[in-house]
Design a protein around this motif. Structure first.
Motif, short mmCIF file in Angstrom:
data_model
loop_
_atom_site.label_atom_id
_atom_site.label_comp_id
_atom_site.label_asym_id
_atom_site.label_seq_id
_atom_site.Cartn_x
_atom_site.Cartn_y
_atom_site.Cartn_z
N VAL A 57 55.52 39.37 43.77
CA VAL A 57 54.20 38.74 43.93
C VAL A 57 53.38 38.91 42.65
O VAL A 57 52.72 37.99 42.18
CB VAL A 57 53.45 39.35 45.13
CG1 VAL A 57 52.02 38.81 45.20
CG2 VAL A 57 54.19 39.06 46.43
N GLN A 104 51.87 35.87 40.38
CA GLN A 104 50.44 35.76 40.15
C GLN A 104 50.10 35.86 38.67
O GLN A 104 49.19 35.18 38.18
CB GLN A 104 49.70 36.86 40.93
CG GLN A 104 49.86 36.77 42.44
CD GLN A 104 49.14 35.57 43.03
OE1 GLN A 104 49.31 34.43 42.59
NE2 GLN A 104 48.30 35.83 44.03
N SER A 113 55.01 28.32 40.89
CA SER A 113 55.80 29.37 41.55
C SER A 113 57.28 29.01 41.61
O SER A 113 57.66 27.85 41.72
CB SER A 113 55.28 29.58 42.98
OG SER A 113 56.07 30.54 43.66
N ILE A 140 44.14 37.41 38.25
CA ILE A 140 44.29 37.18 39.68
C ILE A 140 44.61 38.52 40.34
O ILE A 140 45.54 39.21 39.92
CB ILE A 140 45.41 36.17 39.98
CG1 ILE A 140 45.08 34.80 39.40
CG2 ILE A 140 45.63 36.05 41.50
CD1 ILE A 140 46.18 33.76 39.60
N HIS A 141 43.84 38.87 41.36
CA HIS A 141 44.05 40.14 42.05
C HIS A 141 44.35 39.87 43.52
O HIS A 141 43.60 39.17 44.19
CB HIS A 141 42.83 41.04 41.89
CG HIS A 141 42.50 41.34 40.47
ND1 HIS A 141 43.25 42.20 39.70
CD2 HIS A 141 41.51 40.86 39.64
CE1 HIS A 141 42.74 42.27 38.48
NE2 HIS A 141 41.68 41.46 38.42
N THR A 142 45.45 40.42 43.98
CA THR A 142 45.90 40.22 45.35
C THR A 142 45.77 41.53 46.13
O THR A 142 46.36 42.54 45.76
CB THR A 142 47.37 39.75 45.38
OG1 THR A 142 47.49 38.56 44.60
CG2 THR A 142 47.82 39.47 46.81
N SER A 170 46.27 44.23 49.13
CA SER A 170 47.29 44.63 50.09
C SER A 170 46.93 46.01 50.62
O SER A 170 46.27 46.79 49.94
CB SER A 170 48.68 44.65 49.46
OG SER A 170 48.79 45.70 48.51
N ALA A 202 46.97 40.60 36.25
CA ALA A 202 47.21 40.36 37.67
C ALA A 202 47.46 41.71 38.32
O ALA A 202 47.90 42.67 37.66
CB ALA A 202 48.40 39.43 37.89
N VAL A 261 48.42 43.75 42.36
CA VAL A 261 48.70 43.77 43.79
C VAL A 261 48.42 45.18 44.28
O VAL A 261 49.01 46.15 43.78
CB VAL A 261 50.17 43.39 44.09
CG1 VAL A 261 50.44 43.51 45.59
CG2 VAL A 261 50.48 41.99 43.61
N SER A 310 42.35 46.20 46.67
CA SER A 310 41.41 45.41 45.88
C SER A 310 40.09 46.13 45.62
O SER A 310 39.42 45.87 44.62
CB SER A 310 41.15 44.07 46.56
OG SER A 310 40.64 44.26 47.87
#
Length: 428
Positions: A155, A159, A172, A243-245, A247, A413, A415, A418
């Protein structure tokens, strides 16, 4: 298996030739790596310049489906027959997808290469794309996408590419569950739109370029029409994008990426910083990034690279307990910025060159996929190889690259948690 020295020389001097078609030269590219060992394994691959970067907005995920249609029913052989014949002769069939290429490969005994070349030729040019096969292909694609979505590092890579390139190389590798690919006809049309001689390369190991060219010249691939497809927009590095995802995890992963001038320079910079492939057993080494990692037990800090036909990046991957992520990142950025203003010693330059060369040769010598990747990466781009770029490296050029690269603004980026993930403007 080729010795490292001979493999290096083979890749350094190897160039792509064009197979003859009807007495004329078409532009299907052919290259083979020959070996004199009688029982060595060989392979043959068809590389289609149809990776995810070439997808249009209404085709998102179609390259993933094209990969999944590999070795299925074709005009002369069913998918079952292909698999059965491979099993009977101890061969292995694989399909791979990169951001630029779809690669179909048969690994076999090298004396069986002519037989399996006929299979892969027929499969590439005459796949039926039956409508009733789509349901099974779709299930495979969605399963692979689901597996990828469950891996935080996968991921993170997806990202990061999206942040850096947005479209093209930012597309992607994986089709999303909500993709618009709802029939095999869409996949067939995507293949047809780029299926010209200029977008096809044939790679072989255990066979000479001349022998492989002779096979291609008498195959359907030699009759592919000339003509270039619509060229993709040149890749642009968007510095400062992030971009920060989020989890639910006590562990976070954060990647910083800088633009590099070429693949060899990117690898040199990565080895200068400290790569993830440790060169000293049970030790993080003596590189700048290993010193940062040693200050934070339970965290890892390493470099990575990604190189494509028109773009290369060098990056830093931080994996850390979420609570100390900011501290690790602050120390990492401080170290990297200090390197941009420091002088590189001859010893550090020599270490970077030796490690870069060993990384490259060892990865190719130890795996068939490494050899394919090395050859495929130059099939549709500049003929200048990684080895040639590495041989031209010098301390002044590396010094200039370190200064220009690590004083520039990166993309990022992440994961992880957050609420504990810092943004770029708070750590630079």
């Amino acid at each position: 298996m080729l010795r490292l020295s001979s493999l290096k020389q083979s890749l350094k001097t190897r160039s792509f030739s064009s197979a003859a078609a009807g007495g004329l030269k078409n532009n299907v590219k052919v290259v083979g790596l020959e070996s004199q060992k009688p029982y060595e394994l060989g392979s043959v691959s068809v590389v289609l310049n149809m990776g995810s970067r070439f997808e249009k907005p209404d085709q998102a995920g179609v390259a993933h489906y094209l990969k999944a249609f590999g070795f299925r029913n074709s005009k002369e052989k069913t998918g079952f027959r292909k698999v059965r014949e491979a099993e009977l002769q101890g061969a292995m069939l694989t399909s791979e997808l990169t951001r630029e290429n779809v690669i179909y490969t048969v690994e076999c005994f090298k004396q069986d290469i002519p037989y399996f070349f006929e299979m892969i030729n027929e499969m590439t040019t005459k796949t039926l794309f039956n409508s009733w096969e789509f349901e099974q292909v779709n299930s495979t694609v969605l399963l692979e996408s689901s597996i990828a979505a469950s891996n935080p590092l996968t991921v993170l890579s997806e990202q990061l590419h999206h942040a850096i390139y947005r479209t093209g190389l930012g597309n992607s590798l994986y089709a999303s569950p909500s993709n618009s690919i709802n029939s095999s006809e869409i996949v067939k049309n995507y293949l047809a739109s780029r299926f010209t001689a200029e977008n096809v390369a044939i790679l072989g190991s255990g066979i000479s370029t001349e022998q492989l060219s002779a096979l291609v010249s008498s195959s359907d691939l030699s009759a592919l029409p000339k003509g270039s497809s619509e060229a993709p927009a040149k890749s642009k590095f968007h510095a400062g994008s992030e971009i920060h995802t989020g989890s639910i995890s006590e562990f976070s992963h954060y990647a910083l990426a800088f633009e590099a001038p070429d693949a060899a320079t990117a690898r040199l910079l990565a080895e200068f910083l400290g790569s993830s492939s440790g060169h000293i057993k049970y030790s993080s080494g003596i590189s700048p990034l290993s010193k940062v990692a040693s200050e934070f037990p339970g965290s890892s800090v390493s470099s990575f690279t990604n190189s494509y036909s028109d773009s290369s990046i060098v990056g830093i991957l931080v994996s850390s307990p979420s609570a100390q992520l900011r501290s690790v990142l602050d120390a990492t950025v401080k170290q990297v910025r200090a390197l941009a203003d420091s002088q590189i010693s001859p010893e550090s330059f020599g270490r970077a060159v030796s490690c870069a060369r060993m990384y490259y040769l060892n990865n190719i010598a130890e795996s068939a996929s490494g050899t394919r990747a090395a050859l495929a990466s130059t099939a549709f781009s500049s003929p200048c190889t990684f080895s040639q770029q590495l041989d031209s490296a010098s301390l002044p050029t590396l010094q200039a690259a370190v200064k220009s690269t690590f004083s520039s603004k990166p993309a990022a980026a992440s994961v992880g948690n957050s609420m504990l993930t810092p943004y770029l403007d708070t750590i630079l």
